[in-house]
Enzyme design. Structure first.
Site, PDB file in Angstrom:
ATOM      1  N   LYS A  42      48.849  39.486  40.072  1.00 50.92           N
ATOM      2  CA  LYS A  42      48.217  37.997  40.509  1.00 50.92           C
ATOM      3  C   LYS A  42      48.205  37.951  41.958  1.00 50.92           C
ATOM      4  O   LYS A  42      47.455  38.591  42.636  1.00 50.92           O
ATOM      5  CB  LYS A  42      49.030  36.672  39.816  1.00 50.92           C
ATOM      6  CG  LYS A  42      48.575  36.843  38.291  1.00 50.92           C
ATOM      7  CD  LYS A  42      48.876  35.345  37.818  1.00 50.92           C
ATOM      8  CE  LYS A  42      48.731  35.169  36.273  1.00 50.92           C
ATOM      9  NZ  LYS A  42      47.568  35.046  35.717  1.00 50.92           N
TER      10      LYS A  42
ATOM     11  N   PHE B  86      53.698  35.088  27.086  1.00 56.14           N
ATOM     12  CA  PHE B  86      52.601  35.783  27.381  1.00 56.14           C
ATOM     13  C   PHE B  86      52.480  36.733  28.533  1.00 56.14           C
ATOM     14  O   PHE B  86      52.949  36.510  29.475  1.00 56.14           O
ATOM     15  CB  PHE B  86      51.645  34.394  28.136  1.00 56.14           C
ATOM     16  CG  PHE B  86      50.096  34.895  28.271  1.00 56.14           C
ATOM     17  CD1 PHE B  86      49.310  34.807  27.404  1.00 56.14           C
ATOM     18  CD2 PHE B  86      49.547  35.631  29.279  1.00 56.14           C
ATOM     19  CE1 PHE B  86      47.757  35.450  27.358  1.00 56.14           C
ATOM     20  CE2 PHE B  86      48.257  36.165  29.463  1.00 56.14           C
ATOM     21  CZ  PHE B  86      47.536  35.742  28.404  1.00 56.14           C
TER      22      PHE B  86
ATOM     23  N   ASP C 193      59.041  39.711  33.617  1.00 56.84           N
ATOM     24  CA  ASP C 193      57.588  39.701  34.049  1.00 56.84           C
ATOM     25  C   ASP C 193      57.434  38.747  35.010  1.00 56.84           C
ATOM     26  O   ASP C 193      57.439  37.547  34.749  1.00 56.84           O
ATOM     27  CB  ASP C 193      56.773  39.573  32.951  1.00 56.84           C
ATOM     28  CG  ASP C 193      55.186  39.189  33.037  1.00 56.84           C
ATOM     29  OD1 ASP C 193      54.703  39.215  34.203  1.00 56.84           O
ATOM     30  OD2 ASP C 193      54.407  39.444  32.059  1.00 56.84           O
TER      31      ASP C 193
END
Ligand code: PXG
Length: 405
Positions: A256, A142, A227
């Site tokens: 984030k 993802f 990531d």
């Protein structure tokens, strides 16, 4: 009678695209690990906005950084310099061990930034023929929701109806370093990987996987791009999840929690020869690196160090995971994770993860299911042992109420 909560949810469903299925709670306030709904009920936030709120809600130092900078200068675009960007990037580089950074806003934008850099690096530095560069990704990945990114997702729902997609991506089994090596060709620019797959269901790869990938990438002159949008910045018990394998990637993506739970701040960091492919006009973002984001994110990085959020995640995560395993519920298939990124997999024949989340909510604990079977426990890293015990007590009650205590 329609409650205020129902009225607000109904209003949202009338005007907001229905691209999410939130739990039926309307939040109005947050402080530390707690959030409150509009009826004044308090909840323990065990999700922290998918790891974006690692510092806790409205951390006083971040509120101060935000308000002070907002009163001074918020946005200038990159057409001009600001006095806030360089100190922020210098700190991020010092903490991660990478020499240069490119600031963006959302995670998906920073992933796109990494993909573009990898392709251009392949043409300009590695010598791949024009338009032939390949990027290897992992099954179950993802990385966001842009058309290029969903194009290499293995999740049918993320792609259905959104094609055609960008070519140049290959997917290999996550956790299988041999599969990576077999997929590499002379045209391979990069391997893009999450050190632990978050949205894929908190999937922890076999011990030493990332170190082996790094060695393979180095041998084949392929960029290793991690990531760490979800797993980075202390979440797994180290500042970077890749540090568990002593790996410093060639490219690193953060997002984030980089915004301190206040703003959307992301970045791509990389080796100097990789970042050097970007020249004026090649790439950009109106808001990327703005003074407001930079001031908040710099303070956020300092808080991560000052409060040893990674150390807390390591210690409390170990405790939390051991206690979850000790529940010994027949409904629970597996407890997995690292630090304070924990997934509890439920037996779908016995209970839906969504049901567990709904029952937890009724007992003042907020979490969210992923993939119908996994309940995520990823609280703010400022959580205390006593608060973890509260969450465990609520989960015990939920399991008992479902007949699987
Ligand atoms: N990479 C990873 C590893 C992520 O977990 C992204 C990239 C994309 O970030 P942005 O900021 O573009 O969303 C993520 C995001 C959701 C959702 O609501 C997103 C994530 C996890 C769970 C839900 O789309 N992760």
């Amino acid at each position: 009678m329609v409650t205020k909560t129902e009225a607000i949810i109904e209003q949202e469903s009338r005007y907001c695209a229905q691209n999410y299925h939130p739990l039926p709670v309307v939040l109005v306030k947050g402080e530390g690990v707690y959030v409150w709904d509009e009826g004044g009920n308090r909840y323990l936030d065990m999700m922290s906005a998918y790891s974006a709120v690692s510092h806790g809600h409205s951390h006083p130092r971040l509120v101060r950084a935000l308000t002070e900078q907002a009163q001074r200068l918020a946005i200038v675009s990159r057409a001009f310099h600001s006095d806030r960007l360089a100190p922020f990037l210098e700190k991020a580089c010092a903490m991660t061990g990478l020499p240069m950074a490119l600031p963006m806003n959302t995670g998906a934008e920073a992933v796109e930034t990494a993909l573009k850099a990898a392709r251009k690096w392949a043409y300009e530095v590695k010598g791949v023929a024009d338009n032939r560069a390949e990027i290897i990704v992992c099954d179950g990945n993802f990385h966001g929701r842009t058309i290029a990114i969903v194009g290499f997702s293995s999740e049918e729902q993320y792609k259905r109806g959104f094609g055609p997609f960008a070519p140049g991506f290959k997917s290999v089994s996550f956790g299988d370093a041999d599969a990576l090596e077999a997929a590499i060709t002379p045209n391979t620019a990069a391997f893009l990987v999450e050190p632990i797959q978050g949205e894929g269901g908190i999937i922890v790869p076999p011990e030493g996987y990332l170190a082996r990938c790094a060695e393979i990438c180095r041998r084949h002159n392929v960029l290793l791009i991690c990531d760490e949008i979800q797993v980075g910045l202390g979440r797994t018990g180290r500042l970077l999840a890749s540090a568990h394998d002593d790996v410093v990637p060639d490219g690193l993506i953060l997002g984030k929690a980089l915004g301190g739970g206040m703003l959307a701040v992301s970045m791509f960091l990389a080796r100097r020869d990789v970042m050097a492919v970007y020249r004026p006009g090649d790439h950009g973002s109106t808001f990327g690196g703005n003074p407001l984001s930079a001031a908040v994110a710099l303070e956020g990085l300092q808080v991560i160090e000052d409060e040893d959020l990674a150390g807390r995640a390591a210690e409390l995560g170990e405790y939390f995971m051991a206690q979850l395993r000790a529940l010994n519920s027949p409904m629970i298939v597996e407890v997995r994770g690292r630090g304070l990124l924990i997934g509890v997999e439920f037996d779908p024949a016995k209970v839906a993860a969504r049901t567990v989340c709904e029952r937890l909510m009724q007992r003042g604990v907020l979490s969210k299911e992923t993939h119908e079977t996994v309940v995520r426990f990823a609280p703010p890293l400022v959580i205390t042992r006593a608060q973890i015990d509260d969450a465990l007590a609520a989960l015990r009650e939920v399991l008992q109420s479902l007949g699987g205590g």
